[in-house]
Design a protein around this motif. Structure first.
Motif, PDB file in Angstrom:
ATOM      1  N   LEU A 176      54.534  16.339  -6.003  1.00  0.00           N
ATOM      2  CA  LEU A 176      54.620  17.041  -4.733  1.00  0.00           C
ATOM      3  C   LEU A 176      53.395  16.794  -3.870  1.00  0.00           C
ATOM      4  N   ILE A 177      52.235  16.746  -4.490  1.00  0.00           N
ATOM      5  CA  ILE A 177      51.004  16.467  -3.748  1.00  0.00           C
ATOM      6  C   ILE A 177      51.049  15.061  -3.161  1.00  0.00           C
ATOM      7  N   ALA A 178      51.520  14.125  -3.950  1.00  0.00           N
ATOM      8  CA  ALA A 178      51.555  12.732  -3.528  1.00  0.00           C
ATOM      9  C   ALA A 178      52.552  12.485  -2.409  1.00  0.00           C
ATOM     10  N   ALA A 179      53.463  13.391  -2.202  1.00  0.00           N
ATOM     11  CA  ALA A 179      54.506  13.199  -1.198  1.00  0.00           C
ATOM     12  C   ALA A 179      54.076  13.661   0.191  1.00  0.00           C
TER      13      ALA A 179
ATOM     14  N   PRO B  29      73.216  12.979 -16.569  1.00  0.00           N
ATOM     15  CA  PRO B  29      74.114  12.886 -15.412  1.00  0.00           C
ATOM     16  C   PRO B  29      74.491  11.454 -15.043  1.00  0.00           C
ATOM     17  N   TYR B  30      73.608  10.507 -15.292  1.00  0.00           N
ATOM     18  CA  TYR B  30      73.898   9.130 -14.905  1.00  0.00           C
ATOM     19  C   TYR B  30      74.888   8.451 -15.857  1.00  0.00           C
ATOM     20  N   LEU B  31      75.310   9.130 -16.902  1.00  0.00           N
ATOM     21  CA  LEU B  31      76.338   8.597 -17.796  1.00  0.00           C
ATOM     22  C   LEU B  31      77.735   9.032 -17.394  1.00  0.00           C
ATOM     23  N   ASP B  32      77.851   9.819 -16.339  1.00  0.00           N
ATOM     24  CA  ASP B  32      79.139  10.307 -15.865  1.00  0.00           C
ATOM     25  C   ASP B  32      80.011   9.118 -15.453  1.00  0.00           C
ATOM     26  N   PRO B  33      81.183   8.950 -16.100  1.00  0.00           N
ATOM     27  CA  PRO B  33      82.045   7.804 -15.782  1.00  0.00           C
ATOM     28  C   PRO B  33      82.619   7.847 -14.364  1.00  0.00           C
ATOM     29  N   ASN B  34      82.558   9.011 -13.711  1.00  0.00           N
ATOM     30  CA  ASN B  34      83.068   9.139 -12.347  1.00  0.00           C
ATOM     31  C   ASN B  34      82.031   8.765 -11.294  1.00  0.00           C
ATOM     32  N   GLU B  35      80.827   8.469 -11.729  1.00  0.00           N
ATOM     33  CA  GLU B  35      79.744   8.096 -10.816  1.00  0.00           C
ATOM     34  C   GLU B  35      79.321   6.658 -11.106  1.00  0.00           C
ATOM     35  N   SER B  36      78.812   5.986 -10.103  1.00  0.00           N
ATOM     36  CA  SER B  36      78.354   4.608 -10.265  1.00  0.00           C
ATOM     37  C   SER B  36      76.847   4.549  -9.984  1.00  0.00           C
ATOM     38  N   PHE B  37      76.071   4.280 -11.022  1.00  0.00           N
ATOM     39  CA  PHE B  37      74.623   4.232 -10.884  1.00  0.00           C
ATOM     40  C   PHE B  37      74.118   2.804 -11.016  1.00  0.00           C
ATOM     41  N   GLU B  38      73.193   2.459 -10.141  1.00  0.00           N
ATOM     42  CA  GLU B  38      72.500   1.181 -10.202  1.00  0.00           C
ATOM     43  C   GLU B  38      71.205   1.406 -10.976  1.00  0.00           C
ATOM     44  N   VAL B  39      70.862   0.473 -11.845  1.00  0.00           N
ATOM     45  CA  VAL B  39      69.627   0.588 -12.616  1.00  0.00           C
ATOM     46  C   VAL B  39      68.550  -0.233 -11.914  1.00  0.00           C
ATOM     47  N   ILE B  40      67.455   0.431 -11.584  1.00  0.00           N
ATOM     48  CA  ILE B  40      66.336  -0.191 -10.890  1.00  0.00           C
ATOM     49  C   ILE B  40      65.083   0.065 -11.718  1.00  0.00           C
ATOM     50  N   SER B  41      64.263  -0.949 -11.861  1.00  0.00           N
ATOM     51  CA  SER B  41      63.019  -0.796 -12.605  1.00  0.00           C
ATOM     52  C   SER B  41      61.981  -0.087 -11.743  1.00  0.00           C
TER      53      SER B  41
ATOM     54  N   ALA C  87      69.626  12.920   5.474  1.00  0.00           N
ATOM     55  CA  ALA C  87      69.813  11.586   6.038  1.00  0.00           C
ATOM     56  C   ALA C  87      68.494  10.907   6.394  1.00  0.00           C
ATOM     57  N   ASN C  88      67.446  11.675   6.663  1.00  0.00           N
ATOM     58  CA  ASN C  88      66.162  11.110   7.076  1.00  0.00           C
ATOM     59  C   ASN C  88      65.315  10.608   5.911  1.00  0.00           C
ATOM     60  N   VAL C  89      65.776  10.776   4.679  1.00  0.00           N
ATOM     61  CA  VAL C  89      65.022  10.348   3.510  1.00  0.00           C
ATOM     62  C   VAL C  89      65.727   9.138   2.907  1.00  0.00           C
ATOM     63  N   SER C  90      65.002   8.030   2.771  1.00  0.00           N
ATOM     64  CA  SER C  90      65.617   6.802   2.271  1.00  0.00           C
ATOM     65  C   SER C  90      65.489   6.682   0.756  1.00  0.00           C
ATOM     66  N   GLU C  91      66.291   5.819   0.191  1.00  0.00           N
ATOM     67  CA  GLU C  91      66.222   5.518  -1.239  1.00  0.00           C
ATOM     68  C   GLU C  91      64.840   4.986  -1.599  1.00  0.00           C
ATOM     69  N   ASP C  92      64.289   4.100  -0.771  1.00  0.00           N
ATOM     70  CA  ASP C  92      62.957   3.547  -1.032  1.00  0.00           C
ATOM     71  C   ASP C  92      61.888   4.635  -1.058  1.00  0.00           C
ATOM     72  N   GLU C  93      61.960   5.591  -0.133  1.00  0.00           N
ATOM     73  CA  GLU C  93      60.985   6.689  -0.119  1.00  0.00           C
ATOM     74  C   GLU C  93      61.085   7.517  -1.394  1.00  0.00           C
ATOM     75  N   LEU C  94      62.305   7.807  -1.822  1.00  0.00           N
ATOM     76  CA  LEU C  94      62.493   8.597  -3.042  1.00  0.00           C
ATOM     77  C   LEU C  94      62.041   7.837  -4.280  1.00  0.00           C
ATOM     78  N   LEU C  95      62.310   6.526  -4.323  1.00  0.00           N
ATOM     79  CA  LEU C  95      61.861   5.718  -5.458  1.00  0.00           C
ATOM     80  C   LEU C  95      60.337   5.654  -5.514  1.00  0.00           C
ATOM     81  N   THR C  96      59.694   5.511  -4.368  1.00  0.00           N
ATOM     82  CA  THR C  96      58.238   5.503  -4.325  1.00  0.00           C
ATOM     83  C   THR C  96      57.694   6.839  -4.802  1.00  0.00           C
ATOM     84  N   TYR C  97      58.310   7.889  -4.350  1.00  0.00           N
ATOM     85  CA  TYR C  97      57.962   9.258  -4.740  1.00  0.00           C
ATOM     86  C   TYR C  97      58.049   9.409  -6.267  1.00  0.00           C
ATOM     87  N   MET C  98      59.163   8.968  -6.824  1.00  0.00           N
ATOM     88  CA  MET C  98      59.383   9.104  -8.271  1.00  0.00           C
ATOM     89  C   MET C  98      58.446   8.187  -9.072  1.00  0.00           C
ATOM     90  N   GLU C  99      58.146   7.020  -8.533  1.00  0.00           N
ATOM     91  CA  GLU C  99      57.249   6.086  -9.236  1.00  0.00           C
ATOM     92  C   GLU C  99      55.878   6.718  -9.440  1.00  0.00           C
TER      93      GLU C  99
END
Length: 184
Positions: free
Chosen positions: A15-18, A123-135, A168-180
Motif C-alpha cells: 500500500l505504501i509503494a502504491a 480462484p484461478y483454477l475455476d474452469p469458468n474463468e480464463s487466466f493468463e500466466v505472467i511471470s 476502468a482507470n487502473v491498468s493491468e500493468d499498474e496492478l502487476l507492478t503493484y503486486m511485483e
C-alpha cells in the motif's frame, strides 16, 4: 503466526509503494492489527481511492486469521456505515470476520487481500474463468482481464496475494507492478 506477520507487513508495504497518503483515521484499525499481529502496522489510503472496509477473517475454528482484506472505493470520503450495528455483528459472527474499519457505504473498486493458500480452492483454477500466466519476478501471476474487471492472483509459499479491480482507470500493468513490489 510469524508468517502472517510477514504477510501483513508486505501487505502494508504494498500500500505504501502504491503512492499512498495516510489521510484516513484508521487508528483503531491499526491498533487492532497491532494487537492481532504484534507489529507496528499502518493502514494507508491509496491516492484517488478511499478505504471503506478493512477486515480479517478467521479460520473455521476461529483461532487464527487466515485472510486480511482492504476494500477501496472511489468516493471522496467515508459516509455512513453500510449496515446497522446489529447486521454488522451478525455478519461478523456468521462469516468469522472482524471488521477493523467500516464497512462504510461505497462501491468496491479495488480489493487487496492476502489469504492462506489452498491449491484446491484457488480462484484461478475455476474452469469458468480464463487466466493468463505472467511471470512476476520469481513467481507466476494469474491474470484475468474482462471488460469490467482485472483479477490478479500470485501464490507465494503458503499465501495467496490478490488484487481485483473494477476500476476502468487502473491498468493491468499498474496492478502487476503493484503486486511485483509485494511479492519480490
Amino acid at each position: 503466526m510469524v508468517k502472517i506477520k510477514k504477510v501483513i507487513l508486505l501487505f502494508v508495504i504494498m500500500l505504501i509503494a502504491a503512492g499512498c497518503t495516510n489521510s484516513g483515521d484508521y487508528s483503531k484499525a491499526e491498533e487492532e492489527l497491532q494487537n492481532i499481529f504484534g507489529d507496528d502496522l499502518s493502514i494507508m489510503e491509496t491516492e484517488g481511492y478511499t478505504l471503506i472496509d478493512a477486515h480479517v477473517r478467521y479460520d473455521s475454528q476461529g483461532d487464527q486469521v487466515d485472510e486480511a482484506r482492504l476494500i477501496y472505493s472511489d468516493i471522496p470520503r467515508v459516509g455512513d456505515l453500510a449496515a446497522s450495528e446489529e447486521e454488522i455483528e451478525s455478519k461478523e459472527e456468521r462469516d468469522r470476520l472482524e471488521y477493523l474499519y467500516g464497512p462504510y457505504e461505497g462501491e468496491e473498486k479495488i480489493r487487496v487481500a492476502v489469504s492462506y493458500f489452498d491449491e484446491v480452492t484457488a480462484p484461478y483454477l475455476d474452469p469458468n474463468e480464463s487466466f493468463e500466466v505472467i511471470s512476476v519476478g520469481e513467481h507466476d501471476a494469474y491474470v484475468n482481464q474482462t471488460t469490467d474487471r482485472i483479477q490478479i492472483y500470485i501464490p507465494v509459499d503458503d499465501w495467496l496475494y490478490e488484487v481485483v479491480s473494477s476500476e476502468a482507470n487502473v491498468s493491468e500493468d499498474e496492478l502487476l507492478t503493484y503486486m511485483e513490489m509485494v511479492v519480490n
